[in-house]
Design an enzyme around this catalytic site. Structure first.
Site, PDB file in Angstrom:
ATOM      1  N   ASN A  71       0.853  -1.201   0.000  1.00 14.62           N
ATOM      2  CA  ASN A  71       0.000   0.000   0.000  1.00 14.62           C
ATOM      3  C   ASN A  71       0.880   1.240   0.000  1.00 14.62           C
ATOM      4  OD1 ASN A  71       0.978  -0.161   2.550  1.00 14.62           O
ATOM      5  ND2 ASN A  71      -0.957   0.301   3.569  1.00 14.62           N
ATOM      6  N   CYS A  72       1.785   1.297  -0.963  1.00 14.27           N
ATOM      7  CA  CYS A  72       2.784   2.353  -0.986  1.00 14.27           C
ATOM      8  C   CYS A  72       2.205   3.603  -1.643  1.00 14.27           C
ATOM      9  CB  CYS A  72       3.992   1.870  -1.765  1.00 14.27           C
ATOM     10  SG  CYS A  72       5.149   3.155  -2.143  1.00 14.27           S
ATOM     11  N   GLY A  73       2.482   4.747  -1.032  1.00 21.49           N
ATOM     12  CA  GLY A  73       1.971   6.011  -1.550  1.00 21.49           C
ATOM     13  C   GLY A  73       2.836   6.625  -2.622  1.00 21.49           C
ATOM     14  N   ASN A  90      -0.321  -2.761  -5.994  1.00 19.98           N
ATOM     15  CA  ASN A  90      -0.375  -1.643  -5.061  1.00 19.98           C
ATOM     16  C   ASN A  90      -1.828  -1.280  -4.808  1.00 19.98           C
ATOM     17  OD1 ASN A  90       0.226   0.498  -3.464  1.00 19.98           O
ATOM     18  ND2 ASN A  90       1.544   1.541  -4.943  1.00 19.98           N
TER      19      ASN A  90
END
Lengths: 348, 200
Positions: A71-73, A90
């Site tokens: 769940n990388c921004g 993602n």
């Protein structure tokens, strides 16, 4: 023994569709989402028959990973796994971003994934279309808080950490989006308008307009003529396209204000005079976006074009009297009485 | 030869000068003054509206769509602030078929008045506002030079943006009402024509 799944991005996502086929060697679905196994990872594991693992509490060698769920921004994780050539899912809708952006490619990376975006390959052919349709109907899924689901076993530290991380991601995403939009949408127009202003000033065209056009335009009848021309049903769909004519007219009026030939207090009615044609080229598309039937669209297009012919001038007239009523108070409030005459004398 | 040299020099000077003037506007008016403000403002709006979340607003919009007054004012306004330019028009799905046209007209008419205070809603068409507002800003910069009031251009810009925002609400209300009336008449005529055609 393991089945393949197809992973499709949501409306706001990027990349994919990705096909994940676990093998005897690579049979772990690793969820690296800040504690716990994300529902998306669970669903992938369930459909493929592979094992879902919480990557934060258990280390998995890269050679055993079938795919990772993150769940990388848009900073690091989203580039690390594509760089290692591991299929990456993602949950946050981020495109090519971060220092490793060059490794993020559509064949290895998919973002903005929700549970309904995961389909078994043998079913995927007919589901893709259903999926695409349902994505258009619900474009609301770009909330980064979405993956915070199975937090029943989490303690308050993990939970508050997740909330904070989501908050920080939102902030950085918002700022990034502002910069992206400025570079892609705002600055090109600024360049174009600067060119226009430069030509107006340097060729003397602006001064010529200052003697001829602006004194006539800077009155109520002048503005009404402009708005009626813009709102004529034959013309408005042509000049409405991309709001380009409205923007150019606005800059020309702005130049008149700049050189003092167009009264500054008429700025308010001028906004409405240059923009009566707004969106007239877009009516059928816009109406069908709102699920309008084709008969509604057929009636709606001439309706709106006709309505503009009345409402355009009405708006200009109301704005004119509003501006006229506010003008004396504004001058006193901003302490600029008589200053314009002074500057008018200074300017050539 | 001297004439020729002078001609070349003069041509070059004016050719360059044409773009030099544009560059002056680009740098001094747009890049140094207005762009930083727009970026910071858009960043804040993006963050704030994302944190509030779209679902809540869509529920609220569906309620606002039930009353004529709010359907043509607050509903397009909220839609523009939270969903932006093209994504406000799908809000029409909350409305019955005969109200969609008037709502669409009101909504699309608000996509420029909203940019004065909420530029993130429609960044691609900012200059409908910024063309005139930039002229006002430049003019006010001259005034502020005379009066030594450095904040004046920004104060006047804010004044203008709020004026545009509120007057825009009045305009879309009028537009919604007029479009709804015309639509009712036209739809009735259309229906009659259809029935006639069927009979023939």
């Amino acid at each position: 023994m393991y089945k393949a799944v197809k992973i499709i991005k949501s409306a706001s996502g990027w990349g994919g569709p990705l096909t994940v086929q676990p093998t005897e060697e690579r049979n772990k679905i690793v969820s690296i989402t800040g504690g716990g196994i994300d529902p998306v990872a669970k669903k992938i594991a369930q459909l493929t028959g592979a094992e879902a693992i919480d990557g934060f509490s258990t280390g998995v060698p890269d050679t055993r990973i079938a795919c990772v769920v993150i769940n990388c921004g848009g900073t690091l994780r989203c580039g690390v796994y594509p760089k290692k050539n591991i299929p990456t899912v993602n949950l946050t809708p981020v495109g090519q971003s971060g220092p490793l952006a060059e490794f993020i490619r559509e064949d290895i990376y998919v973002s903005g994934v929700v549970e309904s975006g995961i389909v078994p390959v043998d079913l995927s052919e007919e589901l893709v279309q259903v999926e695409a349709a349902s994505q258009e109907a619900s474009p609301a899924e770009d909330k980064p808080e979405a993956p915070v689901e199975d937090s029943k076993e989490d303690n308050w530290v993990t939970r508050s950490g997740k909330v904070l991380a989501g908050f920080a991601t939102t902030c950085v995403q918002g700022a990034k989006q502002a910069v992206d939009v400025s570079i892609k949408e705002v600055i090109p127009f600024m360049v174009f308008m600067s060119l226009l202003l430069g030509i107006l000033e340097y060729t003397g065209l602006g001064a010529f307009l200052g003697r001829t056009l602006y004194p006539a335009l800077g009155t109520l009848p002048g503005l009404l003529v402009l708005v009626i021309i813009c709102a004529l049903p034959m013309i408005s769909p042509l000049v409405g396209s991309g709001a380009l004519i409205g923007q150019v007219l606005s800059v020309i009026v702005g130049y008149g204000i700049m050189i003092g030939q167009f009264p500054i207090w008429l700025a308010l009615p001028a906004f409405f005079a240059v923009d009566a044609q707004v969106g007239c080229d877009f009516i059928p598309v816009g109406l069908s976006m709102g699920d309008a039937e084709s008969t509604t669209i057929d009636v709606g297009v001439p309706t709106i074009l006709l309505s503009r012919l009345f409402t355009g001038p009405i708006a200009v007239i109301i704005a004119f009297f509003l501006a006229q009523a506010m003008h004396p108070f504004a001058e006193v409030h901003f302490q600029i009485e008589g200053i314009f005459d002074m500057i008018g004398q200074m300017m050539p | 030869m001297e004439m020729f040299t002078r001609g070349v020099a003069s041509f070059g000077q004016h050719f360059i000068g044409l773009f030099q003037t544009g560059a002056m506007y680009f740098l001094n008016l747009f890049l140094f003054q207005l762009l930083p403000w727009i970026i910071i403002m858009m960043a804040f709006m993006n963050i704030a509206f994302k944190l509030i979340g779209l679902e809540r607003i869509e529920k609220l919009a569906a309620v606002l769509g039930k009353f004529p007054l709010t359907r043509w004012t607050l509903m397009p306004m909220l839609g523009m602030m939270f969903s932006g330019n093209p994504m406000t028009y799908p809000y029409a799905r909350f409305l019955p078929e005969n109200q969609k046209v008037a709502f669409f007209d009101a909504a699309i008419s608000y996509c420029h008045p909203v940019t004065g205070l909420f530029p993130h809603a429609n960044p691609g068409e900012l200059f409908v506002y910024l063309g005139i507002a930039g002229g006002v800003f430049f003019r006010m910069s001259m005034v502020s030079g005379v009066t030594m009031n450095r904040a004046l251009p920004w104060l006047y810009l804010g004044f203008l943006a709020v004026q545009y925002f509120l007057m825009g609400l009045i305009m879309i209300l009028i537009r919604g009402i007029v479009t709804q009336i015309i639509y009712n008449i036209k739809a009735k005529k259309f229906l009659k024509a259809k029935v006639k055609n069927r009979r023939l």
